[in-house]
Design an enzyme around this catalytic site. Sequence first.
Site, PDB file in Angstrom:
ATOM      1  N   ASN A 108       0.836  -1.191   0.000  1.00 18.79           N
ATOM      2  CA  ASN A 108       0.000   0.000   0.000  1.00 18.79           C
ATOM      3  C   ASN A 108       0.875   1.245   0.000  1.00 18.79           C
ATOM      4  O   ASN A 108       2.054   1.190   0.362  1.00 18.79           O
ATOM      5  CB  ASN A 108      -0.903   0.012   1.242  1.00 18.79           C
ATOM      6  CG  ASN A 108      -2.016  -1.017   1.151  1.00 18.79           C
ATOM      7  OD1 ASN A 108      -2.610  -1.188   0.094  1.00 18.79           O
ATOM      8  ND2 ASN A 108      -2.295  -1.694   2.253  1.00 18.79           N
ATOM      9  N   ASP A 137      -4.429  -6.504   1.853  1.00 19.55           N
ATOM     10  CA  ASP A 137      -5.551  -7.426   2.035  1.00 19.55           C
ATOM     11  C   ASP A 137      -5.254  -8.811   1.463  1.00 19.55           C
ATOM     12  O   ASP A 137      -5.814  -9.803   1.930  1.00 19.55           O
ATOM     13  CB  ASP A 137      -6.806  -6.861   1.371  1.00 19.55           C
ATOM     14  CG  ASP A 137      -7.308  -5.608   2.076  1.00 19.55           C
ATOM     15  OD1 ASP A 137      -7.244  -5.579   3.318  1.00 19.55           O
ATOM     16  OD2 ASP A 137      -7.752  -4.667   1.394  1.00 19.55           O
ATOM     17  N   LYS A 155      13.377 -14.854  -9.398  1.00 18.93           N
ATOM     18  CA  LYS A 155      12.834 -13.728 -10.131  1.00 18.93           C
ATOM     19  C   LYS A 155      12.119 -14.215 -11.393  1.00 18.93           C
ATOM     20  O   LYS A 155      12.660 -14.992 -12.176  1.00 18.93           O
ATOM     21  CB  LYS A 155      13.948 -12.750 -10.522  1.00 18.93           C
ATOM     22  CG  LYS A 155      13.434 -11.543 -11.300  1.00 18.93           C
ATOM     23  CD  LYS A 155      14.564 -10.623 -11.714  1.00 18.93           C
ATOM     24  CE  LYS A 155      14.021  -9.472 -12.563  1.00 18.93           C
ATOM     25  NZ  LYS A 155      15.101  -8.580 -13.025  1.00 18.93           N
ATOM     26  N   PRO A 211      -4.496 -12.632   6.763  1.00 20.03           N
ATOM     27  CA  PRO A 211      -5.222 -12.632   8.043  1.00 20.03           C
ATOM     28  C   PRO A 211      -5.707 -11.228   8.381  1.00 20.03           C
ATOM     29  O   PRO A 211      -5.034 -10.237   8.087  1.00 20.03           O
ATOM     30  CB  PRO A 211      -4.182 -13.129   9.048  1.00 20.03           C
ATOM     31  CG  PRO A 211      -2.861 -12.867   8.405  1.00 20.03           C
ATOM     32  CD  PRO A 211      -3.085 -13.033   6.932  1.00 20.03           C
ATOM     33  N   ASP A 212      -6.884 -11.148   8.974  1.00 17.64           N
ATOM     34  CA  ASP A 212      -7.464  -9.870   9.393  1.00 17.64           C
ATOM     35  C   ASP A 212      -6.997  -9.584  10.812  1.00 17.64           C
ATOM     36  O   ASP A 212      -7.556 -10.102  11.784  1.00 17.64           O
ATOM     37  CB  ASP A 212      -8.984  -9.943   9.319  1.00 17.64           C
ATOM     38  CG  ASP A 212      -9.643  -8.582   9.470  1.00 17.64           C
ATOM     39  OD1 ASP A 212      -9.120  -7.767  10.262  1.00 17.64           O
ATOM     40  OD2 ASP A 212     -10.654  -8.329   8.796  1.00 17.64           O
ATOM     41  N   ILE A 213      -5.951  -8.783  10.937  1.00 14.56           N
ATOM     42  CA  ILE A 213      -5.328  -8.546  12.241  1.00 14.56           C
ATOM     43  C   ILE A 213      -6.288  -7.839  13.187  1.00 14.56           C
ATOM     44  O   ILE A 213      -6.445  -8.224  14.348  1.00 14.56           O
ATOM     45  CB  ILE A 213      -4.025  -7.741  12.071  1.00 14.56           C
ATOM     46  CG1 ILE A 213      -3.057  -8.481  11.145  1.00 14.56           C
ATOM     47  CG2 ILE A 213      -3.377  -7.481  13.428  1.00 14.56           C
ATOM     48  CD1 ILE A 213      -1.812  -7.692  10.782  1.00 14.56           C
ATOM     49  N   LEU A 214      -6.961  -6.784  12.702  1.00 16.38           N
ATOM     50  CA  LEU A 214      -7.865  -6.010  13.550  1.00 16.38           C
ATOM     51  C   LEU A 214      -9.001  -6.877  14.070  1.00 16.38           C
ATOM     52  O   LEU A 214      -9.301  -6.868  15.273  1.00 16.38           O
ATOM     53  CB  LEU A 214      -8.414  -4.822  12.755  1.00 16.38           C
ATOM     54  CG  LEU A 214      -9.458  -3.954  13.456  1.00 16.38           C
ATOM     55  CD1 LEU A 214      -8.898  -3.355  14.739  1.00 16.38           C
ATOM     56  CD2 LEU A 214      -9.944  -2.844  12.520  1.00 16.38           C
ATOM     57  N   LYS A 229     -17.231  -0.761   9.059  1.00 18.51           N
ATOM     58  CA  LYS A 229     -16.032  -1.492   9.466  1.00 18.51           C
ATOM     59  C   LYS A 229     -15.987  -1.666  10.971  1.00 18.51           C
ATOM     60  O   LYS A 229     -15.576  -2.728  11.473  1.00 18.51           O
ATOM     61  CB  LYS A 229     -14.792  -0.754   8.971  1.00 18.51           C
ATOM     62  CG  LYS A 229     -13.480  -1.471   9.266  1.00 18.51           C
ATOM     63  CD  LYS A 229     -12.289  -0.755   8.618  1.00 18.51           C
ATOM     64  CE  LYS A 229     -10.994  -1.510   8.862  1.00 18.51           C
ATOM     65  NZ  LYS A 229      -9.837  -0.872   8.186  1.00 18.51           N
ATOM     66  N   LYS A 247     -15.656  -5.460  12.261  1.00 19.21           N
ATOM     67  CA  LYS A 247     -14.413  -5.918  12.888  1.00 19.21           C
ATOM     68  C   LYS A 247     -14.555  -6.187  14.376  1.00 19.21           C
ATOM     69  O   LYS A 247     -13.787  -6.946  14.954  1.00 19.21           O
ATOM     70  CB  LYS A 247     -13.300  -4.886  12.674  1.00 19.21           C
ATOM     71  CG  LYS A 247     -13.039  -4.516  11.217  1.00 19.21           C
ATOM     72  CD  LYS A 247     -12.408  -5.644  10.437  1.00 19.21           C
ATOM     73  CE  LYS A 247     -12.024  -5.177   9.041  1.00 19.21           C
ATOM     74  NZ  LYS A 247     -11.371  -6.222   8.253  1.00 19.21           N
TER      75      LYS A 247
END
Length: 397
Positions: A208, A276, A286, A303-306, A337, A341
Site C-alpha cells: 500500500n 488485504d 525472479k 489474516p485480518d489482524i484487527l 467497518k 471488525k
Amino acid sequence: MLAGKRILLIVAGGIAAYKSLDLIRRLREAGARVSPVLTRAGAQFVTPLSVSALAGEKVYTDLFDLTSEAEMGHIQLSRVADLIVAAPATADLMAKMASGQADDLASTVLLATDTPVLLAPAMNVRMWQHPATRRNLATLQADGVRLVGPNTGDMACGEHGPGRMAEVPQLLDAIRDALADGPLAGRRIIVTSGPTHESIDPVRYIANRSSGAQGAALAGALAGLGAEVVFVTGPAQVPPPPGVKVVPVETASEMLRAVQAALPADAAVFAAAVADWRVSNASGQKMKKNAGGLPVLEFAENPDILATISRMASGRPSLVVGFAAETHDVERHATEKLARKGCDWIVANDVSPGTGIMGGAENQVTLITAEGGEAWPRMTKEQTARQLAARIAGALA
C-alpha cells in the site's frame, strides 16, 4: 528532568497566586522554560510585570490580543508546551474546564490543548467540598487531568480545612512526576504502522502507499504520555520514534504474529496499511518476462489482524482502535467497518488522490465510536497523533 522542558503556567485568581511567583523562579532554576498565562482575576493578586520578570518571557493575558495572536496564537500556545500547569486552579477555572467553556485565554488554551494538564486546586473549603466542584473534579479526572493537592490548613478567609494550594516543593515534585510518567504511565500499548510487503518473487511485492508517518507519530505521542509502546512496523519510509520497542516485520502474517506475541496490552492501535491479499504462488526466483505470455498470479486473503484481536475470547486489550483509509463515503464505510471488525474505535480518513493525505504531512480524520462520528479538523499528523493519544489516555484513565 526539568531541564529543557517548557511549562505553560496558568495563574488564576486567588491569594495562592503569590506561590506561583516562587514556582516560576524554582522552575527556571531547574532549567525549565515558563510561558505564563495570567487570567484577569489572577492579575488582581500578582502583576503581569512581576510574572514576566521572573519568567523572562512575555505574559499572555488576552484572548483577543492581536499582537499576541500574530506572534503566537492561542492554538499554538496550547500545544508548544510539554506540560500545562494551572496554579492556582480555582473552582471557576475547573468548572469551565469540566463543561468545555472557552470564554477567556486560559479556558480556551485548556480546551484547545492535547498536552498533559496538571491542576493545583486552591479555594475555600466549602467551595472545595461543594457537590458541583466534586462533580467537576470527577469529570476532569476521567478526562485524564492530573491533580496535586489541595492541602488542609488555615485559609486566608479564616476558615480551616482542605482547599489550600499545594506548596511549591509539592508542585515541583508533581511536575516532575507528570513529565516523567504522564497519564499513560504503567500502560502497555501496541501500535502497528507502515505498509506490509507481500512477495511476488524475490524482487517484487504488493504493498500500500503508506509512509508510516501517522503510526510513528502516534507511537511517539503515546510514549510521550508515559506508555510502554510496542511498535510493530512494516517497511516504512519514516524512522520509528524514540522511546518505543520496535518490532520490524514485512508481511501481514508476520505482523499478526508480532502483535499476538506482544500481548497482553491495555490498548492496541492498528494504524498499519496491511495488504488485504498475498500471492499464494509467489516464486522463489525472479520471474522473467517471456514473449510467450504474462505470469499468472494466484491470490489468497491475508489474516485480518484487527478483527482477530478485536474478537479474542480472552486477553483482548480493553481498547482496540482501527484505521480506515477510504476514497469515498468515508464515514459510512468506517462505521460499517467498526461493526464488522468488532473494535471499539475507527479512525477514518479520506485518502483519495486529491487530498494529499496518503504519504503527506497532514491528516484529516473522523473518529468513529459507538456514539457516532466526530470530525476533526485538518492538521499535521503529529497534531493528530497527540489528539488521539490524549483521547486514548482519557479512555484508559
